[in-house]
Design a protein around this motif. Structure first.
Motif, PDB file in Angstrom:
ATOM      1  N   LEU A   1       0.813  -1.202   0.059  1.00 37.09           N
ATOM      2  CA  LEU A   1       0.082  -0.036  -0.016  1.00 37.09           C
ATOM      3  C   LEU A   1       0.950   1.194  -0.025  1.00 37.09           C
ATOM      4  O   LEU A   1       1.481   1.387   0.987  1.00 37.09           O
ATOM      5  N   GLY A   2       0.919   1.931  -1.027  1.00 38.19           N
ATOM      6  CA  GLY A   2       1.694   3.114  -1.325  1.00 38.19           C
ATOM      7  C   GLY A   2       2.868   2.893  -2.372  1.00 38.19           C
ATOM      8  O   GLY A   2       3.544   1.908  -2.105  1.00 38.19           O
TER       9      GLY A   2
ATOM     10  N   ASN B   1      -1.730   2.506  -5.059  1.00 41.65           N
ATOM     11  CA  ASN B   1      -1.208   3.548  -4.741  1.00 41.65           C
ATOM     12  C   ASN B   1      -2.466   4.754  -5.190  1.00 41.65           C
ATOM     13  O   ASN B   1      -3.182   4.226  -6.095  1.00 41.65           O
ATOM     14  N   ALA B   2      -2.286   5.890  -4.388  1.00 39.91           N
ATOM     15  CA  ALA B   2      -3.630   6.709  -4.974  1.00 39.91           C
ATOM     16  C   ALA B   2      -3.556   7.147  -6.100  1.00 39.91           C
ATOM     17  O   ALA B   2      -4.398   7.537  -6.806  1.00 39.91           O
TER      18      ALA B   2
ATOM     19  N   GLY C   1       5.616   4.911  -3.182  1.00 43.45           N
ATOM     20  CA  GLY C   1       6.702   5.855  -2.711  1.00 43.45           C
ATOM     21  C   GLY C   1       8.064   5.307  -2.896  1.00 43.45           C
ATOM     22  O   GLY C   1       8.340   4.462  -3.325  1.00 43.45           O
ATOM     23  N   LEU C   2       8.837   6.261  -1.957  1.00 41.93           N
ATOM     24  CA  LEU C   2      10.456   5.795  -1.936  1.00 41.93           C
ATOM     25  C   LEU C   2      10.418   4.633  -1.282  1.00 41.93           C
ATOM     26  O   LEU C   2      11.291   3.524  -1.415  1.00 41.93           O
ATOM     27  N   GLY C   3       9.481   4.137  -0.395  1.00 43.49           N
ATOM     28  CA  GLY C   3       9.281   3.049   0.390  1.00 43.49           C
ATOM     29  C   GLY C   3       8.583   1.748  -0.272  1.00 43.49           C
ATOM     30  O   GLY C   3       9.224   0.711  -0.558  1.00 43.49           O
TER      31      GLY C   3
ATOM     32  N   ILE D   1       6.097  21.985  -0.042  1.00 45.11           N
ATOM     33  CA  ILE D   1       6.649  21.272  -1.082  1.00 45.11           C
ATOM     34  C   ILE D   1       6.592  19.912  -0.762  1.00 45.11           C
ATOM     35  O   ILE D   1       7.547  19.082  -1.270  1.00 45.11           O
TER      36      ILE D   1
ATOM     37  N   VAL E   1      10.005  12.790  -4.382  1.00 52.16           N
ATOM     38  CA  VAL E   1       9.625  13.750  -3.398  1.00 52.16           C
ATOM     39  C   VAL E   1      10.926  14.843  -2.879  1.00 52.16           C
ATOM     40  O   VAL E   1      10.752  15.992  -3.028  1.00 52.16           O
ATOM     41  N   PRO E   2      12.127  14.371  -2.887  1.00 51.14           N
ATOM     42  CA  PRO E   2      13.249  15.016  -2.675  1.00 51.14           C
ATOM     43  C   PRO E   2      13.687  16.166  -3.851  1.00 51.14           C
ATOM     44  O   PRO E   2      14.341  17.134  -3.484  1.00 51.14           O
TER      45      PRO E   2
ATOM     46  N   THR F   1       3.167   1.448   3.146  1.00 55.53           N
ATOM     47  CA  THR F   1       4.383   2.502   2.964  1.00 55.53           C
ATOM     48  C   THR F   1       3.641   3.635   2.364  1.00 55.53           C
ATOM     49  O   THR F   1       3.695   3.911   1.337  1.00 55.53           O
ATOM     50  N   THR F   2       2.638   4.175   3.154  1.00 54.43           N
ATOM     51  CA  THR F   2       1.893   5.239   2.657  1.00 54.43           C
ATOM     52  C   THR F   2       2.479   6.709   3.002  1.00 54.43           C
ATOM     53  O   THR F   2       1.986   7.740   2.826  1.00 54.43           O
ATOM     54  N   GLY F   3       3.691   6.745   3.730  1.00 55.95           N
ATOM     55  CA  GLY F   3       4.419   8.179   4.162  1.00 55.95           C
ATOM     56  C   GLY F   3       3.564   8.460   5.117  1.00 55.95           C
ATOM     57  O   GLY F   3       2.845   8.156   5.765  1.00 55.95           O
TER      58      GLY F   3
ATOM     59  N   GLN G   1      -5.718   3.748  -6.937  1.00 59.32           N
ATOM     60  CA  GLN G   1      -6.711   4.204  -6.203  1.00 59.32           C
ATOM     61  C   GLN G   1      -6.408   4.570  -4.846  1.00 59.32           C
ATOM     62  O   GLN G   1      -5.716   3.703  -4.188  1.00 59.32           O
ATOM     63  N   PRO G   2      -6.984   5.723  -4.122  1.00 57.16           N
ATOM     64  CA  PRO G   2      -6.842   5.738  -2.663  1.00 57.16           C
ATOM     65  C   PRO G   2      -7.215   4.414  -1.883  1.00 57.16           C
ATOM     66  O   PRO G   2      -8.572   4.144  -2.137  1.00 57.16           O
ATOM     67  N   VAL G   3      -6.806   4.073  -1.011  1.00 64.48           N
ATOM     68  CA  VAL G   3      -7.396   3.319  -0.009  1.00 64.48           C
ATOM     69  C   VAL G   3      -7.798   3.948   1.179  1.00 64.48           C
ATOM     70  O   VAL G   3      -7.499   4.830   1.586  1.00 64.48           O
TER      71      VAL G   3
HETATM   72  C1  LIG Z   1      10.822  18.458   0.437  1.00 62.72           C
HETATM   73  C2  LIG Z   1      11.431  16.967   0.752  1.00 62.72           C
HETATM   74  C3  LIG Z   1      12.878  16.842   0.699  1.00 62.72           C
HETATM   75  C4  LIG Z   1      13.170  15.691   0.985  1.00 62.72           C
HETATM   76  N1  LIG Z   1      14.684  15.381   0.616  1.00 62.72           N
HETATM   77  C5  LIG Z   1      14.949  14.113   1.253  1.00 62.72           C
HETATM   78  C6  LIG Z   1      16.554  13.673   0.981  1.00 62.72           C
HETATM   79  O1  LIG Z   1      17.190  14.596   0.201  1.00 62.72           O
HETATM   80  N2  LIG Z   1      16.808  12.484   1.344  1.00 62.72           N
HETATM   81  C7  LIG Z   1      16.168  11.863   2.111  1.00 62.72           C
HETATM   82  O2  LIG Z   1      16.561  10.665   2.364  1.00 62.72           O
HETATM   83  N3  LIG Z   1      14.841  11.873   2.072  1.00 62.72           N
HETATM   84  C8  LIG Z   1      14.280  13.480   1.871  1.00 62.72           C
HETATM   85  N4  LIG Z   1      12.875  13.639   2.131  1.00 62.72           N
HETATM   86  C9  LIG Z   1      12.064  12.619   2.753  1.00 62.72           C
HETATM   87  C10 LIG Z   1      11.712  11.567   1.853  1.00 62.72           C
HETATM   88  O3  LIG Z   1      11.011  11.940   0.670  1.00 62.72           O
HETATM   89  C11 LIG Z   1      10.787  10.617   2.456  1.00 62.72           C
HETATM   90  O4  LIG Z   1      11.262  10.099   3.782  1.00 62.72           O
HETATM   91  C12 LIG Z   1      10.186   9.456   1.702  1.00 62.72           C
HETATM   92  O5  LIG Z   1       9.369   9.962   0.647  1.00 62.72           O
HETATM   93  C13 LIG Z   1       9.054   8.688   2.413  1.00 62.72           C
HETATM   94  O6  LIG Z   1       8.842   7.678   1.570  1.00 62.72           O
HETATM   95  P1  LIG Z   1       7.564   6.836   1.796  1.00 62.72           P
HETATM   96  O7  LIG Z   1       7.595   5.728   0.879  1.00 62.72           O
HETATM   97  O8  LIG Z   1       7.326   6.515   2.987  1.00 62.72           O
HETATM   98  O9  LIG Z   1       6.327   7.866   1.608  1.00 62.72           O
HETATM   99  P2  LIG Z   1       6.305   8.648   0.091  1.00 62.72           P
HETATM  100  O10 LIG Z   1       7.266   8.617  -0.580  1.00 62.72           O
HETATM  101  O11 LIG Z   1       5.461   9.958   0.650  1.00 62.72           O
HETATM  102  O12 LIG Z   1       5.132   7.698  -0.664  1.00 62.72           O
HETATM  103  C14 LIG Z   1       3.888   7.328  -0.099  1.00 62.72           C
HETATM  104  C15 LIG Z   1       2.952   6.847  -1.235  1.00 62.72           C
HETATM  105  O13 LIG Z   1       1.794   6.402  -0.588  1.00 62.72           O
HETATM  106  C16 LIG Z   1       0.536   7.001  -1.191  1.00 62.72           C
HETATM  107  N5  LIG Z   1      -0.485   6.866  -0.410  1.00 62.72           N
HETATM  108  C17 LIG Z   1      -0.647   7.543   0.800  1.00 62.72           C
HETATM  109  N6  LIG Z   1      -1.947   7.294   1.438  1.00 62.72           N
HETATM  110  C18 LIG Z   1      -2.564   6.471   0.389  1.00 62.72           C
HETATM  111  C19 LIG Z   1      -3.733   5.900   0.611  1.00 62.72           C
HETATM  112  N7  LIG Z   1      -4.550   6.100   1.724  1.00 62.72           N
HETATM  113  N8  LIG Z   1      -4.091   5.114  -0.470  1.00 62.72           N
HETATM  114  C20 LIG Z   1      -3.135   4.728  -1.547  1.00 62.72           C
HETATM  115  N9  LIG Z   1      -2.071   5.524  -1.496  1.00 62.72           N
HETATM  116  C21 LIG Z   1      -1.631   5.974  -0.644  1.00 62.72           C
HETATM  117  C22 LIG Z   1       1.173   8.151  -1.731  1.00 62.72           C
HETATM  118  O14 LIG Z   1       0.501   8.642  -2.857  1.00 62.72           O
HETATM  119  C23 LIG Z   1       2.546   8.149  -2.111  1.00 62.72           C
HETATM  120  O15 LIG Z   1       2.579   7.466  -3.511  1.00 62.72           O
HETATM  121  C24 LIG Z   1      12.417  14.715   1.702  1.00 62.72           C
HETATM  122  C25 LIG Z   1      11.032  15.130   1.901  1.00 62.72           C
HETATM  123  C26 LIG Z   1      10.501  16.243   1.339  1.00 62.72           C
HETATM  124  C27 LIG Z   1       9.070  16.500   1.751  1.00 62.72           C
END
Ligand SMILES: Cc1cc2nc3c(=O)[nH]c(=O)nc-3n(C[C@H](O)[C@H](O)[C@H](O)COP(=O)(O)OP(=O)(O)OC[C@H]3O[C@@H](n4cnc5c(N)ncnc54)[C@H](O)[C@@H]3O)c2cc1C
Length: 200
Positions: A7-8, A34-35, A10-12, A126, A42-43, A104-106, A76-78
């Protein structure tokens, strides 16, 4: 055959889905939910917010990339996780059953915690690609003399005041006293000599 839902995306989530599929091969199903149907790096959002990068430079359509590895995508969003029933509920009302769920929804952005915060109100963000684009639009539409003339004038006044002080060697804290008075501070105590200075 087990069904693993990530679920998600992103970077994770993206690396998790790839690594799971690689480890499990064809004998188990991996689905990413994914939504949206794209990955955002994101970075790089700060660079979008200042116009150095564009959306297409930092976003990637994920359906073809996942399909190449035999991973399904539901874009689609969960809205709810039914942990008891081993299923997630999607925005369109459908349910997807799973045997294992990777979440891994961040972060959830909580602008409501600070009154007035957030791109819908009075600050820019941002944290997502949409926010970064919004910030860039807002920045381009910002005109000091039209929207922020009082801020600009105050800034010029402040600058002139300090230049005057530097030029004349004046150490009289006129501006500082005025600000302190406005904040309700009328007396200052020097710790070293216990003398009192009044601000008026
Ligand atoms: C401006 C900025 C700069 C950054 N720079 C750095 C950097 O230089 N180095 C570094 O290590 N980290 C950096 N970070 C942090 C890094 O971007 C995050 O730690 C990372 O993106 C987290 O990954 P994630 O997979 O947990 O979440 P995300 O990358 O946010 O991905 C989450 C995903 O889940 C999806 N999602 C969420 N809720 C739902 C739902 N209900 N249903 C379906 N899908 C859903 C979203 O659409 C998204 O695609 C930065 C963050 C920001 C905001």
């Amino acid at each position: 055959m087990a069904h693993i839902v990530v679920l998600g995306a992103g970077l994770g989530g993206m690396p998790a889905a790839y690594e799971l599929k690689e480890a499990l091969g064809g004998s188990h199903r991996v689905t990413v939910i994914n939504a949206v149907d794209y990955f955002q790096f994101v970075p790089s959002n700060p660079w979008l917010a200042v116009g150095w990068r564009e959306r297409d430079d930092t976003n990637l359509p994920i359906r073809p990339a996942l399909a190449r590895k035999g991973i399904e995508l539901i874009a689609q969003p969960v809205v709810r996780i039914d942990a008891e029933g081993n299923a997630v509920e999607l925005k369109d009302g459908s349910r997807v059953a799973y045997d294992y769920l990777v979440i891994t929804t961040g972060p959830r952005l909580a602008f409501e915690e600070v009154p007035g915060a957030g791109p819908e109100r009075h600050t820019q963000s941002i944290c997502t690609v949409d926010h970064a684009e919004h910030a860039w639009q807002a920045y381009r539409g910002f005109h000091w003399f039209r929207k922020g003339r009082w801020v600009h004038l105050a800034k010029i006044g402040f600058e002139k005041y300090f230049l005057y002080k530097m030029k004349t060697g004046s150490s009289e804290p006129v501006y500082e006293k005025y600000v302190l008075k406005a904040l309700g501070v009328t007396r200052l105590m020097h710790r070293s000599d216990e003398t009192t200075t009044t601000t008026s």
